[in-house]
Design an enzyme around this catalytic site. Structure first.
Site, PDB file in Angstrom:
ATOM      1  N   ASP A  12       0.867  -1.166   0.000  1.00  0.00           N
ATOM      2  CA  ASP A  12       0.000   0.000   0.000  1.00  0.00           C
ATOM      3  C   ASP A  12       0.913   1.228   0.000  1.00  0.00           C
ATOM      4  O   ASP A  12       2.127   1.124   0.244  1.00  0.00           O
ATOM      5  CB  ASP A  12      -0.893  -0.036   1.241  1.00  0.00           C
ATOM      6  N   ASP A  14      -0.228   5.142   1.015  1.00  0.00           N
ATOM      7  CA  ASP A  14      -0.518   6.063   2.126  1.00  0.00           C
ATOM      8  C   ASP A  14      -0.543   5.328   3.454  1.00  0.00           C
ATOM      9  O   ASP A  14      -1.259   4.330   3.612  1.00  0.00           O
ATOM     10  CB  ASP A  14      -1.871   6.755   1.904  1.00  0.00           C
TER      11      ASP A  14
END
Length: 224
Positions: A12, A14
């Site tokens: 991922d 953020d």
């Protein structure tokens, strides 16, 4: 370097590669506050963190047209980009992990529900765009996280096999997505607690990429 068969690392962006969640919360409050929605840390983690803009728009802007939702959320993302500019810092230990993966010939992909412009800005700001074989954007697929499709697409693009891959996530929806794709997932404690991350489906959690438990687990799984 020959690619390690079936192995892959999926990240991922953020809150995982860079700790940006507080700035996202600030941007949401600036745009959604006048519309009656204010988010503290707990509400942000529960209702916004890791979800696609399409699903956020459906939930919090139900009376707006699809175009209006897109415009409002586009405004939020511009606020976020203005806030984060010049403040993009990697979670500790990230660069060493990427170096190890490169040296071992293990392909990597970024898998995110963020808009592509945000994803590319953050990866560029970290100076790591070239490290990733692919960038998978949830809103560009039929289903974003928490559906497994983004991580299945990450596996397809890296040539990885679920049983031989590891994902790194910081949100409930992201962990659910990766776990549903059959990938062992390490939860990053940038926003949520160990118990929250494990409850969502993580096999372990770490405060950063230089956490000794994470380093050992990844080294054993990737055979480096």
């Amino acid at each position: 370097m020959m690619q390690a068969k079936g192995r892959a690392l999926l990240f991922d962006i953020d809150g995982t590669l860079a700790d940006t969640d507080a700035l996202h919360r600030q941007a949401f409050n600036e745009i959604f506050g006048p519309r009656g929605h204010v988010f503290d840390h707990a509400r942000f983690a529960r209702e916004l963190q890791g979800f696609s803009n399409a699903s956020i728009g459906e939930r919090f802007l139900p009376d707006e047209s699809e175009d209006a939702r897109a415009a409002i959320l586009g405004e939020k993302e511009q606020v976020f980009r203005n806030l984060v500019a010049g403040q993009i810092r990697p979670v500790p230990g990230l660069m060493a992990l990427l170096d190890e993966a490169d040296q071992a010939g293990i392909p990597m992909a970024a898998v995110t529900n963020a808009p592509r412009l945000n994803a590319e800005m953050l990866l560029s700001g970290l100076g790591i765009t070239h490290r990733f074989k692919a960038i998978v954007i949830g809103d560009e697929l039929i289903h974003g996280k928490p559906h497994p499709m983004p991580y299945l697409e990450g596996l397809r693009l890296t040539g990885g096999a679920a049983h031989a891959a590891i994902a790194f996530e910081d949100s409930r929806s992201g962990i659910q997505s990766a776990a549903a794709a059959g990938i062992r997932t390490i939860g990053m404690r940038t926003s949520l607690s160990h118990d929250d991350l494990v409850a969502a489906g993580a096999i372990a959690s770490a405060r950063a990429f230089d956490d000794p438990e994470l380093v050992t687990l990844v080294a054993q799984a990737m055979s480096w």
